[in-house]
Motif scaffolding. Sequence first.
Motif, short mmCIF file in Angstrom:
data_model
loop_
_atom_site.label_atom_id
_atom_site.label_comp_id
_atom_site.label_asym_id
_atom_site.label_seq_id
_atom_site.Cartn_x
_atom_site.Cartn_y
_atom_site.Cartn_z
N GLY A 141 0.81 -1.21 0.00
CA GLY A 141 0.00 0.00 0.00
C GLY A 141 0.84 1.25 0.00
O GLY A 141 2.05 1.23 -0.21
N THR A 142 0.17 2.35 0.26
CA THR A 142 0.85 3.65 0.32
C THR A 142 1.71 3.72 1.57
O THR A 142 1.30 3.31 2.65
CB THR A 142 -0.19 4.79 0.35
N VAL A 143 2.91 4.29 1.42
CA VAL A 143 3.83 4.41 2.54
C VAL A 143 3.67 5.78 3.22
O VAL A 143 3.72 6.82 2.55
CB VAL A 143 5.29 4.25 2.08
N ASP A 144 3.41 5.76 4.52
CA ASP A 144 3.44 6.98 5.32
C ASP A 144 4.90 7.19 5.72
O ASP A 144 5.43 6.49 6.58
CB ASP A 144 2.55 6.83 6.55
N LYS A 145 5.57 8.17 5.09
CA LYS A 145 7.01 8.35 5.29
C LYS A 145 7.34 8.80 6.71
O LYS A 145 8.37 8.43 7.26
CB LYS A 145 7.54 9.37 4.29
N ARG A 146 6.46 9.60 7.29
CA ARG A 146 6.75 10.13 8.63
C ARG A 146 6.65 9.06 9.69
O ARG A 146 7.48 8.96 10.59
CB ARG A 146 5.79 11.29 8.95
N ASN A 147 5.60 8.23 9.60
CA ASN A 147 5.37 7.22 10.63
C ASN A 147 5.77 5.82 10.18
O ASN A 147 5.64 4.87 10.96
CB ASN A 147 3.90 7.25 11.06
N ARG A 148 6.19 5.67 8.92
CA ARG A 148 6.84 4.47 8.42
C ARG A 148 5.96 3.22 8.49
O ARG A 148 6.39 2.16 8.94
CB ARG A 148 8.18 4.26 9.13
N TYR A 149 4.71 3.37 8.06
CA TYR A 149 3.83 2.21 7.92
C TYR A 149 3.17 2.25 6.56
O TYR A 149 3.21 3.27 5.85
CB TYR A 149 2.77 2.17 9.03
N THR A 150 2.55 1.14 6.17
CA THR A 150 1.87 1.06 4.88
C THR A 150 0.37 0.90 5.10
O THR A 150 -0.06 0.37 6.14
CB THR A 150 2.37 -0.13 4.05
N CYS A 151 -0.42 1.31 4.12
CA CYS A 151 -1.88 1.16 4.23
C CYS A 151 -2.52 1.21 2.85
O CYS A 151 -2.11 1.99 1.99
CB CYS A 151 -2.46 2.27 5.11
N SER A 152 -3.52 0.36 2.64
CA SER A 152 -4.34 0.40 1.42
C SER A 152 -5.61 -0.38 1.67
O SER A 152 -5.70 -1.18 2.61
CB SER A 152 -3.58 -0.20 0.24
N LEU A 153 -6.60 -0.17 0.82
CA LEU A 153 -7.85 -0.93 0.94
C LEU A 153 -7.62 -2.41 0.69
O LEU A 153 -8.24 -3.27 1.32
CB LEU A 153 -8.89 -0.37 -0.04
N SER A 154 -6.70 -2.73 -0.22
CA SER A 154 -6.41 -4.13 -0.51
C SER A 154 -5.78 -4.82 0.69
O SER A 154 -5.93 -6.04 0.87
CB SER A 154 -5.48 -4.26 -1.72
N THR A 155 -5.09 -4.04 1.54
CA THR A 155 -4.49 -4.58 2.76
C THR A 155 -5.56 -5.20 3.65
O THR A 155 -5.37 -6.27 4.23
CB THR A 155 -3.75 -3.48 3.54
N LEU A 156 -6.69 -4.54 3.76
CA LEU A 156 -7.75 -5.01 4.64
C LEU A 156 -8.30 -6.36 4.18
O LEU A 156 -8.55 -7.25 5.00
CB LEU A 156 -8.87 -3.97 4.73
N SER A 157 -8.48 -6.51 2.89
CA SER A 157 -8.97 -7.80 2.39
C SER A 157 -7.90 -8.87 2.51
O SER A 157 -8.19 -10.04 2.78
CB SER A 157 -9.42 -7.66 0.93
N GLU A 158 -6.63 -8.47 2.33
CA GLU A 158 -5.52 -9.41 2.46
C GLU A 158 -5.44 -9.98 3.87
O GLU A 158 -5.14 -11.16 4.06
CB GLU A 158 -4.21 -8.68 2.12
N LEU A 159 -5.74 -9.16 4.87
CA LEU A 159 -5.66 -9.61 6.26
C LEU A 159 -6.69 -10.69 6.58
O LEU A 159 -6.51 -11.46 7.53
CB LEU A 159 -5.86 -8.41 7.19
N GLY A 160 -7.74 -10.74 5.80
CA GLY A 160 -8.78 -11.73 6.04
C GLY A 160 -8.32 -13.16 5.83
O GLY A 160 -8.98 -14.10 6.28
N TYR A 161 -7.19 -13.36 5.15
CA TYR A 161 -6.67 -14.70 4.89
C TYR A 161 -5.83 -15.25 6.05
O TYR A 161 -5.48 -16.42 6.05
CB TYR A 161 -5.82 -14.69 3.62
N PHE A 162 -5.51 -14.39 7.02
CA PHE A 162 -4.62 -14.81 8.10
C PHE A 162 -5.41 -15.22 9.34
O PHE A 162 -6.50 -14.70 9.62
CB PHE A 162 -3.67 -13.68 8.49
#
Length: 256
Positions: A141-162
Amino acid sequence: MSQAERLVAITVLLKKRGKLSTRFIAQYFNVSRDTARRDIVKLVSTGRAKRMHGGIFAYSVSSVPEYLARTHILSPIKAEMAKLALQEIQMAGAYFIAASTTLVQMCEQIQQQGATVVTNSIDNAVALTQSGVVKIELLGGTVDKRNRYTCSLSTLSELGYFSFAKVFIGTSGVTPEGFYLSNKDDAVVIRHVVAHARHIIAVAEQYKFNSKKAAYKICSCKKIDTLITDSSLKEPQRNWFNKNIKIVIAKEEQDD
């Protein structure tokens, strides 16, 4: 007055005045200048104040400094909390570890054979590369440079597999209503993770309790299974959590 009680009182004064001198602290609390200096070192090392010549001054925006500022704070108590969190990884399986300056120190030490760590934290992923046995999955996903994490809508669906054995979270603030983060996108990811977690482990120093600066709720206090902190909870704070919660307190040598 113990050092822990004095630090709380100094923090309250600092929020009101903006800055405090070593001399003022010594006189106000009727302690020696050396004791006042040790209090200042403690506040600075845990990220509650910035050092200035002759004293300390408050962070201007939040009682909890931003992630990049906190990465430069070398705190012995954070290191102890990281060691305690590490003890919660004792078997193979999938773990989620959120962005946190305490949890990144834990990631540097994980050597559990068969462990898979999923994270949205760039620094966690880099720290985990020191291990030859841990599988690492960095969410995209998109990188938040200041806080150094990633995020995207696809991330949320990806987490459903874990299916995570345990989820580790940090926090910007804890109130009777729950655990909060300062950044909306990060909070969206973590809220999604904890909503489906089997066991949630939170790391939170005492100074983050009753901090109302963080805006985005990730879960209620009742959802936390294990809390790793740096001092005993006050009775009202203990009542925020379930009676079966496991509370682990990191110990540090007291200065006085």
